[in-house]
Structure formats: C-alpha cells, structure tokens
Motif scaffolding. Sequence first.
Motif: not given
Length: 313
Positions: A219-220, A223, A227, A232, A255, A259, A262-263
Amino acid sequence: MDVLSDLLHRARARNALVRKLVQRPPWSLGFADAPALTVVATLGGQASVRLDEDGASVQLAAGDIALISATTGYTIADSPSTPPQVVIQGQKKYVVGGEEVATAANRSLAPRTYGDGLPGATVMIRGAYELRGDVGDRLLDMLPPLAVVPAGPRTRAALDLLAIEVARDEPGQDAILDRLLDLVLVLALRAWCARPDPARPAWHRALADPAIGDVLRLLHEDPAHRWTVAELAAKVGMSRAAFAARFTGLVGEPPLTYLTGWRMALAADLLRDTEATVATVARQVGYEDAFAFSVAFKRARALSPSAWRRQAR
C-alpha cells in the motif's frame, strides 16, 4: 521500502539539529518550543527527562535513549529536583540560573558541543527532528509522548559513533549527522518495540506480521493502484474474509480505510508542498476522477482540496 522507512523518508525535514552537552551537576535545560520529535541519549552519568504537559518524568542511565514526541515542552536535567537554569525558546537561550550557569551553558568545547567539560560531567546527545505535514503526523501517532529505550550493545555502538562525529567539522558533516541520527532513531524504535511487554504498539505488531506487513508495504509502495481487498488477500495467500479480519485486528481499521487515510495524508502534503493541480494530485493518490477525490478529501479534512491548500499555506 518498508512502512517505517517510508514514513521517515517522507516526513523527515533535512538538517536535523544535533548537539552534545558535557556538564557537571547540577544542571537543567528547559525546551519551551519542543520540536516534533527529539532523541535524547545519556552517554555518561545520569539524567532526568520531564514533560511539561503532565509532569511525567523518567531517569536515564548511561546508554539509555529517550524518544520525546510531546510538543508542549520538556526539561532535561541531572535530577528531577534541579530547578530550571536555562530555557531555550525560539532558538534563543534564556538564563534563569545566574551568570555562572550562563557561562557554563554557552561555553563551546568543540563543534556542536557545550558545557564545562570537567571531571564528573554528565555527557548527553540531543537530536531534534522537524517533521513535515500529515505524513509526519502519522509517524508521531505511532509513538507515545515519552518512551525510554534501555542501553544495549547495538544502540550504544551507534551512539558512540554519533558522539564522535558530532564534535567534528569536516566536509559532509551535516549529511553524516543526519544519517547517524536516523540510525539511532530506528535502532531505538526497534529496541523499544522488542521489549518484553505484552502491550506492544499495534503498528509494530502489524509490521512484524509477515502477511499484514507485506500488505502495508504494498500500500505504501503503490498507493495509486486500485487495490481491492480480494487482490490484497490474494497477494499474501489468504482468503478475503480471513485477511480482512486479521488486518483490522492488527492495524485497527479495515484495509481500504487505511489506504484512504494514507492517500489523504499524501494528498494533503502534495497540496501544501507542490503547485500540482487538484486533478494531478488526485491521479497521484489513486483517483482518476478529480470530483471523487475532492469528495473523499472533504470528507477526511472538512475542506475542499483548494480551500485546504489556501489555508495550509
């Protein structure tokens, strides 16, 4: 790149401030404008670290490392009972302990090295990090306000090398100090998480899990990829249901929720630090449709991307 390395790389401002203190007791330094993250290590003697916010304090023996992520201020002293002598605020020193204290605190013994340097002195290393943006906030969320890492052979070797280099002034010195401080920080984080404590932080349990750690790395690393939970799960050879339950149990959120968070952190920093259009930022974090990205961003930040950019700047 693994998740911790990715967070440090994206969040780290360059030119970390590293200083060495060689001071006989009694001594006390207050830091009113604490940086986002500070590494304090005792090379010889003992010291006390006290947070201003709640008064929590810890004792450091030779070789111990304190990680301080509290930003409301803290005091480093030879003893919790030593009254403040020097307060550092806005990169300026304010002396509250008399002229003799002022002279000792400001005496330069070598590059980046201060104190009296006499027998019986406590020897300390302090490294201050400035972290950037929302990614920096995510890194800080992984840490408690004050964590202590007991002395160990691996951290001690890194500290000794840092102590030698901090007193030198040669070409490339800033780059060396940056990387050595990063080394001390990562080794300290590893040692802190590996301690025999059932209450290990959730992020470390997640990164240490072979399957979930691999997914977090994916994911990192990418990104912007579209997904799905099924994809995954297939990447780590698990059923969709088992993977979703395991990820949520270790990370604390599903999950795709992770994500999205993080985005949005990446997008916030891109909006603040670059001139990229909203549509370009949207594509960089996995949204082909700028409108869908704007809706997601406003849901996460309570502002549209354009309004957030204006406010952040």
